[in-house]
Motif scaffolding. Structure first.
Motif, PDB file in Angstrom:
ATOM      1  N   VAL A 251       0.838  -1.202   0.000  1.00  8.67           N
ATOM      2  CA  VAL A 251       0.000   0.000   0.000  1.00  8.67           C
ATOM      3  C   VAL A 251       0.874   1.253   0.000  1.00  8.67           C
ATOM      4  N   THR A 252       1.942   1.236   0.783  1.00  9.79           N
ATOM      5  CA  THR A 252       2.850   2.385   0.848  1.00  9.79           C
ATOM      6  C   THR A 252       3.470   2.667  -0.511  1.00  9.79           C
ATOM      7  N   VAL A 253       3.938   1.634  -1.177  1.00  8.22           N
ATOM      8  CA  VAL A 253       4.553   1.802  -2.498  1.00  8.22           C
ATOM      9  C   VAL A 253       3.525   2.300  -3.500  1.00  8.22           C
ATOM     10  N   LEU A 254       2.304   1.785  -3.445  1.00  6.23           N
ATOM     11  CA  LEU A 254       1.256   2.240  -4.357  1.00  6.23           C
ATOM     12  C   LEU A 254       0.915   3.716  -4.136  1.00  6.23           C
ATOM     13  N   LEU A 255       0.808   4.123  -2.873  1.00  8.95           N
ATOM     14  CA  LEU A 255       0.517   5.525  -2.585  1.00  8.95           C
ATOM     15  C   LEU A 255       1.651   6.437  -3.044  1.00  8.95           C
ATOM     16  N   LEU A 256       2.874   6.031  -2.781  1.00  6.61           N
ATOM     17  CA  LEU A 256       4.030   6.812  -3.195  1.00  6.61           C
ATOM     18  C   LEU A 256       4.058   6.965  -4.714  1.00  6.61           C
ATOM     19  N   THR A 257       3.830   5.879  -5.421  1.00  6.10           N
ATOM     20  CA  THR A 257       3.800   5.919  -6.885  1.00  6.10           C
ATOM     21  C   THR A 257       2.689   6.828  -7.387  1.00  6.10           C
TER      22      THR A 257
ATOM     23  N   VAL B 294      -4.881  29.379 -10.663  1.00 10.11           N
ATOM     24  CA  VAL B 294      -4.147  29.763 -11.874  1.00 10.11           C
ATOM     25  C   VAL B 294      -3.858  28.502 -12.680  1.00 10.11           C
ATOM     26  N   PRO B 295      -3.823  28.611 -14.006  1.00  8.61           N
ATOM     27  CA  PRO B 295      -3.565  27.426 -14.826  1.00  8.61           C
ATOM     28  C   PRO B 295      -2.172  26.875 -14.562  1.00  8.61           C
ATOM     29  N   ASP B 296      -2.022  25.560 -14.692  1.00 13.44           N
ATOM     30  CA  ASP B 296      -0.707  24.958 -14.439  1.00 13.44           C
ATOM     31  C   ASP B 296      -0.167  24.203 -15.652  1.00 13.44           C
ATOM     32  N   TYR B 297      -0.827  24.350 -16.817  1.00  3.40           N
ATOM     33  CA  TYR B 297      -0.307  23.724 -18.040  1.00  3.40           C
ATOM     34  C   TYR B 297      -0.583  24.656 -19.215  1.00  3.40           C
TER      35      TYR B 297
ATOM     36  N   LEU C  39       3.300  10.285  -9.620  1.00  7.89           N
ATOM     37  CA  LEU C  39       2.812  10.382 -10.994  1.00  7.89           C
ATOM     38  C   LEU C  39       1.778  11.482 -11.192  1.00  7.89           C
ATOM     39  N   THR C  40       1.073  11.858 -10.143  1.00  3.73           N
ATOM     40  CA  THR C  40       0.002  12.847 -10.301  1.00  3.73           C
ATOM     41  C   THR C  40       0.399  14.252  -9.874  1.00  3.73           C
ATOM     42  N   SER C  41       1.527  14.420  -9.203  1.00  4.48           N
ATOM     43  CA  SER C  41       1.904  15.761  -8.756  1.00  4.48           C
ATOM     44  C   SER C  41       2.613  16.518  -9.870  1.00  4.48           C
ATOM     45  N   THR C  42       2.440  17.845  -9.864  1.00  9.21           N
ATOM     46  CA  THR C  42       3.149  18.700 -10.813  1.00  9.21           C
ATOM     47  C   THR C  42       4.165  19.512 -10.023  1.00  9.21           C
ATOM     48  N   PHE C  43       5.362  19.580 -10.553  1.00  7.19           N
ATOM     49  CA  PHE C  43       6.435  20.275  -9.861  1.00  7.19           C
ATOM     50  C   PHE C  43       6.579  21.688 -10.414  1.00  7.19           C
ATOM     51  N   LEU C  44       6.724  22.648  -9.528  1.00 11.72           N
ATOM     52  CA  LEU C  44       6.922  24.026  -9.948  1.00 11.72           C
ATOM     53  C   LEU C  44       8.362  24.211 -10.420  1.00 11.72           C
ATOM     54  N   PRO C  45       8.556  24.987 -11.485  1.00 11.76           N
ATOM     55  CA  PRO C  45       9.929  25.215 -11.933  1.00 11.76           C
ATOM     56  C   PRO C  45      10.690  26.058 -10.914  1.00 11.76           C
ATOM     57  N   LEU C  46      11.980  25.821 -10.823  1.00 12.22           N
ATOM     58  CA  LEU C  46      12.830  26.583  -9.920  1.00 12.22           C
ATOM     59  C   LEU C  46      12.904  28.021 -10.408  1.00 12.22           C
ATOM     60  N   GLU C  47      12.564  28.976  -9.553  1.00  7.86           N
ATOM     61  CA  GLU C  47      12.541  30.382  -9.958  1.00  7.86           C
ATOM     62  C   GLU C  47      13.913  31.007  -9.744  1.00  7.86           C
TER      63      GLU C  47
END
Length: 200
Positions: A19-25, A52-55, A29-37
């Motif tokens: 379950v832990t591995v499934l949640l981590l995966t 605000v839009p993210d794509y 896979l679903t998170s979006t990372f903000l670019p380094l400013e």
């Protein structure tokens, strides 16, 4: 007196680790990372809850001194915009420099300095970028050209503007007026959410 036999307790943790591995995966896979400013900006607070839009976004960052940095989030649009800007300003870039350009999330140097900037090690590029910013004055407004080229490639790209809460308003207004010049009249101002005042 009878002896009490002690039995060791065995708990099978296989299901828990699965379950832990499934949640981590799932979260990876679903998170979006903000670019380094390139510069640290503390956005002003507001009570608006519109996301605000993210794509498919052109992110514009304005620092305390009014220097402008642009992030075009789609790599294929970034690369095509770079090729158009290189042709317009007569700047030749090799394949290695184009690859380095795609690795750097923000555009923040004048076109004539771009080849030398891309030749720097990645760790030194942020410090160098903070010194320049994209020119956006009346004699050489490369900022407008970057936005215009990106929107020529994809007219559906959204625009966001993020500035520090202590950035003087005329500097942010200058960026907004530049966008109006190229008929990019719809954009989002990035803020952080705060609680609504009493009685609101």
């Amino acid at each position: 007196m009878a002896k009490v036999k002690k039995h060791s307790v065995y708990i099978d943790m296989t299901a828990m680790s699965d379950v832990t591995v499934l949640l981590l995966t799932f979260f990876m896979l679903t998170s979006t990372f903000l670019p380094l400013e390139p510069v640290r900006v503390t956005a002003p607070a507001s009570v608006m809850e519109i996301k605000v839009p993210d794509y498919n976004v052109i992110n514009i960052l304005v620092d305390l001194r009014g220097k402008v940095f642009v992030n075009i989030d789609r790599p294929e649009v970034r690369l095509e915009a770079l090729e158009k800007m290189s042709a317009e300003y007569g700047v030749a870039l090799d394949d290695r420099q184009k690859k380095a350009f795609l690795e750097q999330p923000y555009i923040g140097v004048p076109m004539n300095r771009l080849p030398a900037f891309l030749d720097l090690p990645f760790a030194e590029q942020d410090a160098a970028m903070r010194e320049y910013g994209i020119p956006n004055d009346s004699t050489d407004n490369q900022f407008i050209n970057w936005v215009r080229k990106a929107r020529e490639i994809d007219s559906e790209m959204k625009i966001t503007i993020k500035a520090d809460q202590t950035t003087p308003y005329p500097l942010v207004e200058g960026v907004m007026k530049d966008l109006v010049k190229i008929k990019a009249n719809r954009y989002s101002l990035v803020t952080v959410l705060r609680g609504a005042p009493e009685g609101f």
